[in-house]
Design a protein around this motif. Sequence first.
Motif, short mmCIF file in Angstrom:
data_model
loop_
_atom_site.label_atom_id
_atom_site.label_comp_id
_atom_site.label_asym_id
_atom_site.label_seq_id
_atom_site.Cartn_x
_atom_site.Cartn_y
_atom_site.Cartn_z
N ALA A 45 51.41 28.40 51.98
CA ALA A 45 51.09 29.81 51.75
C ALA A 45 49.79 29.95 50.95
N LEU A 46 49.60 29.12 49.94
CA LEU A 46 48.37 29.18 49.15
C LEU A 46 47.14 28.84 49.99
N ALA A 47 47.29 27.91 50.91
CA ALA A 47 46.16 27.51 51.76
C ALA A 47 45.73 28.64 52.69
N GLN A 48 46.61 29.60 52.93
CA GLN A 48 46.29 30.70 53.83
C GLN A 48 45.71 31.91 53.11
N LEU A 49 45.73 31.88 51.79
CA LEU A 49 45.19 33.00 51.01
C LEU A 49 43.68 32.86 50.86
N PRO A 50 43.00 33.99 50.64
CA PRO A 50 41.56 33.92 50.38
C PRO A 50 41.28 33.09 49.13
N THR A 51 40.26 32.26 49.21
CA THR A 51 39.91 31.36 48.12
C THR A 51 39.69 32.10 46.80
N GLU A 52 39.02 33.24 46.86
CA GLU A 52 38.73 33.98 45.64
C GLU A 52 40.01 34.49 44.98
N ASP A 53 40.99 34.91 45.76
CA ASP A 53 42.27 35.35 45.19
C ASP A 53 42.95 34.20 44.45
N VAL A 54 42.92 33.02 45.03
CA VAL A 54 43.54 31.85 44.41
C VAL A 54 42.79 31.49 43.12
N ARG A 55 41.47 31.52 43.16
CA ARG A 55 40.68 31.21 41.96
C ARG A 55 40.99 32.17 40.83
N GLN A 56 41.07 33.46 41.15
CA GLN A 56 41.38 34.46 40.12
C GLN A 56 42.77 34.23 39.54
N ALA A 57 43.72 33.91 40.39
CA ALA A 57 45.09 33.65 39.91
C ALA A 57 45.12 32.41 39.02
N ILE A 58 44.37 31.40 39.38
CA ILE A 58 44.29 30.18 38.55
C ILE A 58 43.67 30.52 37.20
N ALA A 59 42.63 31.32 37.20
CA ALA A 59 41.98 31.71 35.95
C ALA A 59 42.94 32.50 35.06
N ARG A 60 43.69 33.44 35.65
CA ARG A 60 44.67 34.21 34.87
C ARG A 60 45.75 33.29 34.31
N ARG A 61 46.20 32.38 35.12
CA ARG A 61 47.24 31.44 34.68
C ARG A 61 46.72 30.58 33.52
N HIS A 62 45.51 30.13 33.64
CA HIS A 62 44.90 29.32 32.58
C HIS A 62 44.82 30.12 31.28
N GLN A 63 44.44 31.38 31.37
CA GLN A 63 44.35 32.23 30.18
C GLN A 63 45.72 32.42 29.53
N ARG A 64 46.76 32.64 30.36
CA ARG A 64 48.12 32.80 29.83
C ARG A 64 48.59 31.52 29.14
N MET A 65 48.27 30.38 29.72
CA MET A 65 48.71 29.11 29.16
C MET A 65 47.97 28.77 27.87
N ALA A 66 46.73 29.26 27.74
CA ALA A 66 45.93 28.99 26.56
C ALA A 66 46.46 29.77 25.37
N GLY A 67 47.14 30.86 25.63
CA GLY A 67 47.70 31.67 24.55
C GLY A 67 46.68 32.64 24.00
N PRO A 68 47.10 33.48 23.07
CA PRO A 68 46.21 34.50 22.50
C PRO A 68 45.08 33.88 21.69
N GLY A 69 43.88 34.21 22.07
CA GLY A 69 42.71 33.84 21.31
C GLY A 69 42.35 32.37 21.31
N GLY A 70 43.03 31.57 22.11
CA GLY A 70 42.73 30.14 22.08
C GLY A 70 42.48 29.60 23.46
N GLU A 71 41.89 28.44 23.49
CA GLU A 71 41.69 27.74 24.75
C GLU A 71 42.51 26.49 24.73
N SER A 72 42.85 26.01 25.91
CA SER A 72 43.63 24.77 25.95
C SER A 72 42.76 23.55 26.04
#
Length: 70
Positions: A43-70
């Motif tokens: 399913a991910l392979a069929q999605l537009p690349t930019e949508d997947v990139r944005q979702a990965i970026a949002r996920r990374h931000q959530r995992m980094a937590g408030p105000g921090g980077e991982s």
Amino acid sequence: MNEPDAGADVEQLLQLSASGPQVLAELDDCVRRLRQVQEAKTALAQLPTEDVRQAIARRHQRMAGPGGES
């Protein structure tokens, strides 16, 4: 020398053989989960690349937590 405890060996064998149904159920769950993983990848392979990139970026931000980077 001490003789091996045949009774303990038999008990271990009985215990192991009785675990068969549980082990098969766990294996079935693992195979089901693996199929879900493969379906998600397809399913991910069929999605537009930019949508997947944005979702990965949002996920990374959530995992980094408030105000921090991982």
